[in-house]
Write a protein that holds these residues in place. Structure first.
Motif, PDB file in Angstrom:
ATOM      1  N   PHE A 426       0.851  -1.176   0.000  1.00 28.11           N
ATOM      2  CA  PHE A 426       0.000   0.000   0.000  1.00 28.11           C
ATOM      3  C   PHE A 426       0.896   1.238   0.000  1.00 28.11           C
ATOM      4  CE2 PHE A 426      -3.344  -2.610   2.503  1.00 28.11           C
ATOM      5  CZ  PHE A 426      -3.733  -3.238   1.320  1.00 28.11           C
ATOM      6  N   TYR A 490      -3.726  -8.651   4.298  1.00 26.97           N
ATOM      7  CA  TYR A 490      -2.994  -7.404   4.064  1.00 26.97           C
ATOM      8  C   TYR A 490      -1.633  -7.405   4.759  1.00 26.97           C
ATOM      9  CZ  TYR A 490      -7.439  -5.436   2.391  1.00 26.97           C
ATOM     10  OH  TYR A 490      -8.609  -5.194   1.702  1.00 26.97           O
ATOM     11  N   LYS A 493       1.709  -5.719   3.528  1.00 28.05           N
ATOM     12  CA  LYS A 493       1.399  -4.653   2.577  1.00 28.05           C
ATOM     13  C   LYS A 493       1.315  -3.286   3.255  1.00 28.05           C
ATOM     14  CE  LYS A 493      -1.102  -7.721  -0.585  1.00 28.05           C
ATOM     15  NZ  LYS A 493      -2.396  -8.002  -1.257  1.00 28.05           N
ATOM     16  N   TYR A 494       1.331  -3.281   4.577  1.00 28.67           N
ATOM     17  CA  TYR A 494       1.302  -2.019   5.319  1.00 28.67           C
ATOM     18  C   TYR A 494       2.112  -2.209   6.595  1.00 28.67           C
ATOM     19  CZ  TYR A 494      -1.927  -3.837   8.860  1.00 28.67           C
ATOM     20  OH  TYR A 494      -2.486  -4.556   9.885  1.00 28.67           O
TER      21      TYR A 494
END
Length: 613
Positions: A426, A490, A493-494
Motif C-alpha cells: 500500500f 494485508y 502490505k502495510y
C-alpha cells in the motif's frame, strides 16, 4: 546564451581551487541511496553547467527538546498547554551546535564555496546556495541525471550521494539529490460543468433558507455548497468575534493562482455577504511564485490550471468570513532547460515555503495544504527533516492540515514497493504520514456520511500507515486497536507500527466551485481539507474571544478529548491497489480518522459557553 553560460563558468571558477585539491576530510561514505520510483525514467546525464539551487539541512542542536515542548504545549492536560513558543525560542532549540556549523562551513570552503555565497536560515539550520552540476558531483561523489516522469515532468536527480564521514554526521540531508517528491494536487476529478451552468441551485437554496435551515433542506450530494457545509457542521449561526485575531492561510504550488474574479463570482452566488473577501485576502509570493490575475491561456485551461487554487480559496472564504485570509503562492517547478545555467528549485517547493514561513513572526494559526505525493517518492531523510520542520510551526501554535490523498491505499496497478524487490504494498501519502500535522480524509452523503468514493473517476479517500514514521504516542491505543480489525491478507502490505492517517474527515465529493468563468463540481481531499481547516479557524476565533490561546498542533487534544465532538463514520473503505483497503469502523480508523466535526460540540468540549455556545 553566451551570458547564461558565463554565469556557469563564474560559478565553476568560484569552486575552482576546491575542485583541484579539496581539504582532506577523510574517506567518503554513502549518506543515502534511493531507488528511482517506477514512474520515472532516466534520460541522460545532466549537463555539467546546469545550475541547481541546493538546500543543506544542518543537524539541529536540540530537536528532541523541541519535540518535547511541542507535546507539552499541545497536551490539554499539561500545565504548559497553549503556551506556544516564540520564533526566538524555536530557533534557539534548532540552532546547530558550534561544531556542526563550523564543520559544514569548513567543508564548503574546502570546495571553494565562500561563506558570502551561502544563505543561512535565521536559526542557521538551513544553508542555501547555487552550484553547477559538475561541482555538486565532486562535492557529493555522485552523478546527476535527467529523469522524466510519465506525465512529462522533468527533474535532475541522483540516486545516491556521499559525504566524508566526519561531515556527514553534521548534515541531515541535501536537496535536490535523490528526492523525487512532487507536490500533486489532491483534486481527483476533472472539473465537470454544473448542469445548470450558473450555480442556480445554490443561489436558490441561499434565498429560500434564511434563518435556521435543516441539513435535508440545503444539502444535496450532487452539489455540495458552503451553505450545506456550514449547516452540516454547525457553523451557520456562528458570528466571529475575535476582532480579526484568528487567521487562516492556504498554500498554492505548481503555478496555481487564487483567482479573485472567480472567487468573487462564486461568493456572489454562494455567500453574498462575503463577496468583499475576494478582493481583500492577502497574497504572499514565495520563490518565484505568482499572484498574476491574467486570464489563463487555452493550454493552461486544458491543463486545469488554477482549479485547485480556486477550490481552496472559495471554500475557505465562504466558510470563514470575515476572518483575515492569506494565500501563499510558492514557485518551484520551472520548465527544465538543459542548457540553462540559471539556478532552479527543481520542484522542491515545500522547502521553499517552509523556510519562508519560518522567518515570519506573524503566521496564520491555521494553514491548509491540498498537495501530497507517495511517501516512497521521497527518501527517508527528506521526509524526516521536512516533518521536523512542521514540528517547529506546531510548537509556535500553528495548526497544519494536509489532504490524505485521493487514491485510497494506492492507485490500482501502481502499488509496487520502491525497495527494488517489487513487492505489492500500500502507498501512504506524505506529508499526511508526518506525525506533527493533522491529516484530513473525505466523506460523502449526509444521512449518514460515508467514506467518499466516486466510481466514475476512481476517487477514493486516502488512508493508511507510514513506512517511515512510527506510531506517535498520541495514537498508540487507537492504532493498536484498529490493526486488529485489518484483514490478515494485508499483512506485509502495510506497516502496523506506523503513523496512522487520516486523523479526521470532512465532505469531499461533488463540491460546487467556480473556475474559468463556469460553475462546476470536483472531488478530492483537497476539498475536505480547506473546509475542515476553516472550521478550526472559527474554533480558534471563539477561543481567542474567550481570552484563550489557539489550539496549535491539534492531534494531542484530538486523540485525548476532542474526538468526542466528532461524528463517527462507520461505512466505506479506502479502496485501492485492487483491494477493498482499510475499512471505516467504530472509533478511529485509517480512512476517516475520528470522523467529521460538530462545531458546537467542539466548543463545548473546550468549555466555551457564550450565549448559545
Amino acid at each position: 546564451m553566451l551570458l547564461i553560460r558565463s554565469a556557469a563558468v563564474a560559478l565553476l571558477a568560484l569552486a575552482g581551487s576546491g575542485l583541484a585539491s579539496p581539504v582532506n576530510f577523510g574517506s567518503y561514505v554513502v549518506k543515502e541511496a534511493h531507488v528511482v520510483p517506477s514512474k520515472w525514467t532516466k534520460i541522460s546525464p545532466a549537463p555539467a553547467d546546469h545550475v541547481l539551487k541546493v538546500d543543506i539541512a544542518l543537524k539541529q542542536g536540540n530537536f528532541a527538546e523541541l519535540e518535547n515542548q511541542l507535546y507539552e504545549v499541545s497536551d490539554p492536560d499539561s500545565p504548559k498547554y497553549g503556551k506556544h513558543l516564540t520564533l526566538e525560542q524555536t530557533n534557539a532549540l534548532v540552532k546547530p551546535t558550534k561544531d556542526t556549523a563550523a564543520t559544514v562551513r569548513a567543508w564548503l570552503a574546502s570546495h571553494g564555496v565562500q561563506d558570502k555565497h551561502v544563505s543561512y536560515s535565521p536559526a542557521g539550520d538551513w544553508a542555501s546556495l547555487s552550484l553547477p552540476v559538475a561541482q555538486l558531483e565532486a562535492m557529493l561523489k555522485t552523478k546527476y541525471n535527467i529523469y522524466t516522469h510519465e506525465d512529462g515532468s522533468v527533474l535532475v536527480r541522483a540516486t545516491s550521494w556521499s559525504l566524508p564521514a566526519q561531515v556527514g554526521k553534521h548534515i541531515d540531508m541535501i536537496s535536490p539529490t535523490n528526492s523525487f517528491f512532487r507536490p500533486v494536487s489532491s483534486r481527483k476529478a476533472v472539473f465537470t460543468v454544473d448542469a445548470h451552468g450558473s450555480g442556480a441551485a445554490a443561489l436558490a437554496a441561499v434565498k429560500k433558507t434564511a434563518g435556521n435551515p435543516t441539513v435535508a433542506q440545503v444539502c444535496d450530494p450532487k452539489s455540495v455548497t458552503p451553505l450545506c457545509l456550514r449547516t452540516l457542521y454547525g457553523t451557520l449561526d456562528y458570528k466571529p468575534k475575535s476582532g480579526g485575531r484568528s487567521q487562516i492561510g492556504w498554500t498554492n504550488y505548481l503555478g496555481e493562482v487564487s483567482n479573485r474574479s472567480d472567487t468573487r463570482e462564486f461568493l456572489r452566488v454562494a455567500r453574498p455577504e462575503a463577496i468583499k473577501s475576494a478582493d481583500t485576502f492577502k497574497y504572499i509570493v514565495i520563490d518565484n511564485g505568482t499572484d498574476s490575475q491574467a486570464p489563463d491561456t487555452p493550454d493552461e485551461v486544458a491543463a486545469g490550471k488554477d482549479g485547485e487554487a480556486d477550490l481552496d480559496t472559495e471554500t475557505i472564504t465562504s466558510i470563514t468570513y470575515p476572518l483575515p485570509l492569506t494565500a501563499y503562492s510558492t514557485g518551484g517547478q520551472p520548465p527544465f532547460v538543459p542548457d540553462t545555467a540559471t539556478p532552479t528549485d527543481q520542484n522542491e517547493p515545500y522547502l521553499a515555503w517552509l523556510q519562508a514561513v519560518l522567518k515570519q513572526r506573524n503566521i496564520p494559526q491555521v494553514i491548509s495544504t491540498s498537495y501530497d505525493d507517495d511517501e516512497q517518492a521521497v527518501p527517508r531523510s527528506y521526509a524526516v527533516r521536512v516533518c521536523n520542520t512542521f514540528a517547529q510551526l506546531g510548537a509556535r501554535g500553528v495548526s497544519l492540515f494536509f489532504a490524505s490523498g485521493d487514491g485510497g491505499v494506492g492507485g490500482d496497478g501502481t502499488c509496487i514497493s520502491n525497495d527494488g524487490k517489487n513487492r505489492t504494498v500500500f502507498l501512504p501519502e506524505f506529508p499526511s504520514t508526518c506525525p506533527y500535522i493533522t491529516s484530513v480524509g473525505a466523506t460523502k452523503n449526509f444521512n449518514p456520511e460515508v467514506v467518499a468514493y466516486d466510481e466514475g473517476n476512481g476517487f477514493s479517500s486516502g488512508g493508511g500507515f507510514s513506512w517511515y514514521f512510527d506510531t506517535p504516542r498520541y495514537q498508540l491505543k487507537e492504532v493498536k486497536a484498529y490493526v486488529k480489525t485489518v484483514p490478515k491478507e494485508y499483512a506485509g502490505k502495510y506497516n502496523p507500527h506506523g503513523r496512522g492517517f487520516p486523523d479526521l474527515s470532512g465532505q469531499g465529493q461533488r463540491y460546487l466551485t467556480f473556475w474559468n468563468g463556469k460553475f462546476g463540481h470536483v472531488d478530492g481531499t483537497s476539498a475536505s481539507t480547506p473546509a475542515i481547516a476553516s472550521i478550526f479557524a472559527l474554533v480558534n476565533d471563539a477561543l481567542l474571544a474567550a481570552g484563550r490561546p489557539t489550539l496549535g498542533f491539534l492531534n494531542p487534544w484530538l486523540y485525548k478529548r476532542g474526538y468526542k465532538a466528532f461524528n463517527d463514520i462507520t461505512s466505506g473503505s479506502a479502496l485501492g491497489c485492487n483491494v477493498t483497503g482499510f475499512s471505516a469502523t467504530k472509533g478511529w480508523d485509517a480512512v476517516t480518522g475520528f470522523g467529521t466535526p460538530n462545531f458546537k460540540s467542539i466548543l463545548k468540549t473546550l468549555n466555551i459557553h457564550d450565549g448559545k455556545y
